[in-house]
Design a protein around this motif. Structure first.
Motif, short mmCIF file in Angstrom:
data_model
loop_
_atom_site.label_atom_id
_atom_site.label_comp_id
_atom_site.label_asym_id
_atom_site.label_seq_id
_atom_site.Cartn_x
_atom_site.Cartn_y
_atom_site.Cartn_z
N LEU A 73 1.00 -1.16 0.16
CA LEU A 73 -0.01 0.06 0.05
C LEU A 73 0.94 1.33 -0.11
O LEU A 73 0.30 2.15 -0.69
CB LEU A 73 -0.88 -0.08 1.47
N LEU A 74 2.04 1.18 0.78
CA LEU A 74 2.86 2.48 0.74
C LEU A 74 3.58 2.64 -0.48
O LEU A 74 3.34 3.79 -0.94
CB LEU A 74 3.95 1.95 1.80
N ASP A 75 3.86 1.51 -1.31
CA ASP A 75 4.59 2.09 -2.58
C ASP A 75 3.59 2.31 -3.59
O ASP A 75 3.51 3.21 -4.41
CB ASP A 75 5.26 0.75 -3.09
N ALA A 76 2.39 1.89 -3.30
CA ALA A 76 1.11 2.25 -4.28
C ALA A 76 0.96 3.77 -4.21
O ALA A 76 0.48 4.45 -4.94
CB ALA A 76 0.03 1.51 -3.96
N LEU A 77 0.76 4.12 -2.83
CA LEU A 77 0.58 5.41 -2.42
C LEU A 77 1.61 6.38 -2.87
O LEU A 77 1.37 7.32 -3.73
CB LEU A 77 0.45 5.70 -1.16
N ARG A 78 2.99 6.02 -2.94
CA ARG A 78 3.93 6.98 -3.12
C ARG A 78 4.24 6.91 -4.54
O ARG A 78 4.50 7.97 -5.31
CB ARG A 78 5.24 6.72 -2.27
N ASN A 79 4.43 5.64 -5.03
CA ASN A 79 5.04 5.58 -6.37
C ASN A 79 3.89 5.46 -7.68
O ASN A 79 4.38 5.66 -8.62
CB ASN A 79 5.97 4.23 -6.63
N HIS A 80 2.74 5.12 -7.03
CA HIS A 80 1.75 5.17 -8.22
C HIS A 80 0.73 6.12 -8.20
O HIS A 80 -0.07 6.58 -9.08
CB HIS A 80 1.00 3.96 -8.18
N LEU A 81 0.44 6.91 -6.98
CA LEU A 81 -0.68 7.73 -6.87
C LEU A 81 -0.13 9.25 -6.41
O LEU A 81 -0.90 10.10 -6.15
CB LEU A 81 -1.60 7.26 -5.68
N ASP A 82 1.21 9.40 -6.24
CA ASP A 82 1.92 10.57 -5.98
C ASP A 82 1.41 11.18 -4.82
O ASP A 82 1.34 12.23 -4.41
CB ASP A 82 1.44 11.58 -7.13
N MET A 83 0.90 10.20 -3.78
CA MET A 83 0.57 10.74 -2.17
C MET A 83 2.00 10.18 -1.55
O MET A 83 1.91 9.08 -1.15
CB MET A 83 -0.67 9.94 -1.73
N THR A 84 2.83 11.21 -1.32
CA THR A 84 4.05 11.16 -0.74
C THR A 84 4.02 11.30 0.67
O THR A 84 5.23 11.52 1.16
CB THR A 84 5.06 11.77 -1.52
N GLY A 85 2.87 11.55 1.26
CA GLY A 85 2.86 11.97 2.72
C GLY A 85 3.28 10.84 3.57
O GLY A 85 4.32 10.95 4.67
N ALA A 86 2.86 9.91 3.38
CA ALA A 86 3.29 8.47 4.32
C ALA A 86 4.93 8.15 3.81
O ALA A 86 5.11 8.22 2.53
CB ALA A 86 2.55 7.24 3.93
N LYS A 87 5.68 8.11 4.74
CA LYS A 87 7.22 7.91 4.36
C LYS A 87 7.59 6.51 4.43
O LYS A 87 7.15 5.68 5.05
CB LYS A 87 7.85 8.79 5.42
N ARG A 88 8.56 6.29 3.55
CA ARG A 88 9.33 4.76 3.32
C ARG A 88 10.70 5.05 4.02
O ARG A 88 11.48 5.60 3.64
CB ARG A 88 9.42 4.44 2.06
N VAL A 89 10.74 4.44 5.29
CA VAL A 89 11.97 4.38 6.14
C VAL A 89 12.53 3.11 6.23
O VAL A 89 13.24 2.82 5.49
CB VAL A 89 11.83 5.23 7.38
N CYS A 90 11.93 2.53 7.24
CA CYS A 90 12.37 1.06 7.44
C CYS A 90 11.86 -0.04 6.31
O CYS A 90 12.50 -0.78 6.00
CB CYS A 90 12.26 0.42 8.88
N ASP A 91 10.65 0.29 5.88
CA ASP A 91 9.93 -0.67 5.03
C ASP A 91 9.98 -2.10 5.57
O ASP A 91 9.62 -3.29 4.90
CB ASP A 91 10.83 -0.79 3.76
N ARG A 92 10.18 -2.08 7.10
CA ARG A 92 9.78 -3.63 7.80
C ARG A 92 9.01 -3.49 9.11
O ARG A 92 9.11 -4.06 9.89
CB ARG A 92 11.38 -3.86 8.13
N GLY A 93 8.00 -2.61 8.87
CA GLY A 93 7.15 -2.57 10.14
C GLY A 93 7.41 -1.89 11.54
O GLY A 93 7.28 -2.90 12.49
#
Lengths: 212, 326
Positions: A73-93
């Motif tokens: 969901l995070l990558d869909a938001l950021r990379n496909h929907l240009d919604m970059t508010g949620a940040k990708r840091v650890c990517d491991r929960g």
């Protein structure tokens, strides 16, 4: 994978977002080549591994993307929907920077597959403060200087909103600490965050509305 | 993350048909909090992922007079907030709340907690469950072993069971139900967790063609969990203990003390159980039981500190359970 051209970003420059999207496309092609049909009997309803249509309900709006089942969901938001508010840091929960609210509960967007988020009501930081008014939680973060570099802040704000939606009567720092135990700030702004959340709780109670 | 085929069946039978006969063909997705990380790290590379959250019969918590049935897809948040768990099974509530991130508790499930893979950094780093080098020697005894096992660690497994609920379920004598296309089987919680003797084995009794469907937990015993942690925020405990006590008046009729995060499985401390029978629990008795529980500990080069932490967990869990109702 999304194939449309990136919107123009200026004088012939390649945008960072467009670059990431391009990397994603080539990664997807590799994945397709290396995947064969499982030995298990072909079951009804299986989809992928190639791109599949996914419909998401984000901040009250319906969004359609075409992504492989492995896309979070995070990558869909950021990379496909240009919604970059949620940040990708650890990517491991672990860090909480990607926190969004799904069906009223805080979750890590990095740990949810986009295909699995279909049919759910998703709130992201972009949905806060619509109509030009800053959300009380975000306003309290500003008042109490509850951020330094700011990269963890959208996750903290969403986790705090999730807390106050669930329990508007939060009064103690201990309650705030427990509820934000899934969010990390490397700058160490926790003192300001605790004050901001308690202040936002008071403010929202006074105004009598969660989204006042 | 490698690409995979995805299915979200509505019935258990459909889900079971989608699984493979060998590990690696298909993985079961519930909360996803462990599986997605395993796939991103390339430790798991399933060709198919089967989401079981849409299967209604795998959810829900139901109480009868003598036991509580907990569905595999019940989240840790649902477990902790359930009135019957709060009243009768505080050992499970404490263990669920010990997963100190609301985001994980909202997604992570009971079945997922039991089936999550070890946190051993050699395993997560791609060295295999038994963490061997190319000559077949374990990397752990002479390596970075401060979070590894202090019991049940004569080899070849040195990792610790990561399950939060496992110790309490073993102490309470819970039953775990596993389904396959051939039917269902019931496994005692104590036998669900397995110390692998070879690289082809896993750390639970679950087979690749099975789905964990529910857990049935007897009620009527005093019970508690105590976890010793490095930090209050999100992390696994360094050591934990769960206890279940059958009482006769003010004395213990029988006790089950089970240690967590100190061995490749939840570790039954039978010496403590024997020592506690017939005793009234006081601070001194709890401390003696704690010493008995760790009497056979064989710490590695960097983790002797865990022996005392585990003793503290046993003592505090016993004192907490002794206060309780039921």
């Amino acid at each position: 994978m999304k194939s449309k051209k990136d919107p123009p970003q200026g004088k012939g420059s390649v945008s960072r977002r467009g670059f990431i999207r391009g990397v994603g496309v080539s990664g997807g092609a590799l994945g397709l080549v290396s995947t064969s049909v499982p030995a298990a009997a072909q079951g009804a309803g299986a989809m992928g591994p190639g791109p599949v249509p996914v419909t998401l309900r984000i901040n009250g709006q319906t969004k359609n993307v075409t992504v492989e089942p492995r896309v979070t969901l995070l990558d869909a938001l950021r990379n496909h929907l240009d919604m970059t508010g949620a940040k990708r840091v650890c990517d491991r929960g672990t860090c909480g920077a990607c926190t969004v609210i799904m069906n009223g509960k805080v979750v890590y967007a990095c740990s949810v597959l986009a295909v699995d988020a279909q049919g759910k009501d998703i709130q992201t930081i972009e949905g806060l403060g619509q109509g030009g008014r800053t959300h009380p939680v975000a306003a309290a973060f500003v008042r109490h200087d509850a951020q330094q570099c700011g990269y963890c802040t959208p996750g903290f704000v969403m986790a705090a909103k999730g807390l106050l939606d669930r329990n508007p009567n939060v009064r103690t720092e201990a309650e705030v600490e427990q509820a934000l135990g899934g969010n990390l700030c490397r700058c160490g702004t926790y003192v300001g965050v605790r004050k901001a959340v308690l202040d936002a709780a008071r403010e929202m109670k006074t105004r009598g509305g969660r989204n006042a | 993350m490698h690409a995979f085929e995805y299915a979200s069946p509505a019935t258990l039978q459909d889900a079971l048909k989608l699984l493979g006969q060998q590990w690696g063909q298909a993985d079961v997705l519930a909360g996803g909090t462990d599986l997605l990380s395993l796939m991103k790290d390339g430790v798991h590379t399933p060709r198919r992922v089967v989401n079981i959250k849409g299967i209604k019969e795998l959810g829900g918590i139901q109480a009868s007079g003598t036991s509580v049935r907990i569905g595999a897809t019940v989240t840790l948040d649902e477990l902790a907030e359930s009135p019957v768990i709060r009243k009768s099974l505080p050992a499970l509530r404490t263990a669920a709340l010990g997963v100190t991130s609301p985001q994980i508790r909202n997604m992570g499930t009971v079945g997922g907690d039991l089936c999550q893979r070890p946190r051993c950094w050699y395993f997560r780093g791609g060295h295999g469950l038994l963490a061997r080098d190319k000559n077949g020697q374990s990397l752990v005894p002479n390596g970075e072993n401060k979070y590894h096992a202090i019991l049940g660690n004569r080899g070849p497994a040195y990792f610790v069971s990561p399950s939060s609920l496992g110790p309490a379920l073993v102490a309470l004598g819970a039953t775990i139900k596993l389904a396959s296309t051939m039917g269902t089987r019931e496994v005692e919680a104590a036998r669900f967790f397995v110390t692998p003797a070879s690289d082809t084995q896993r750390e639970t009794a679950l087979m690749p063609y099975e789905i964990l469907t529910e857990v049935v937990v007897p009620i009527g015993m005093r019970n508690a969990t105590y976890e010793v942690r490095q930090k209050q925020a999100l992390d696994w405990p360094l050591a934990a203990a769960a206890v279940a006590l059958k009482m006769k008046g003010t004395a213990v009729e029988s006790a089950r003390v089970v240690l967590g995060h100190v061995a490749p499985t939840p570790w039954p401390a039978t010496q403590a159980d024997q020592m506690l029978a017939g005793k009234t629990i006081t601070g001194d008795v709890a401390e003696q039981a704690a010493r008995a529980a760790l009497a056979d500990a064989t710490p590695l080069s960097q983790n002797a500190y865990k022996v005392q932490l585990a003793r503290v967990a046993v003592k505090r869990a016993l004192l907490e359970a002794a206060k309780g109702r039921a």
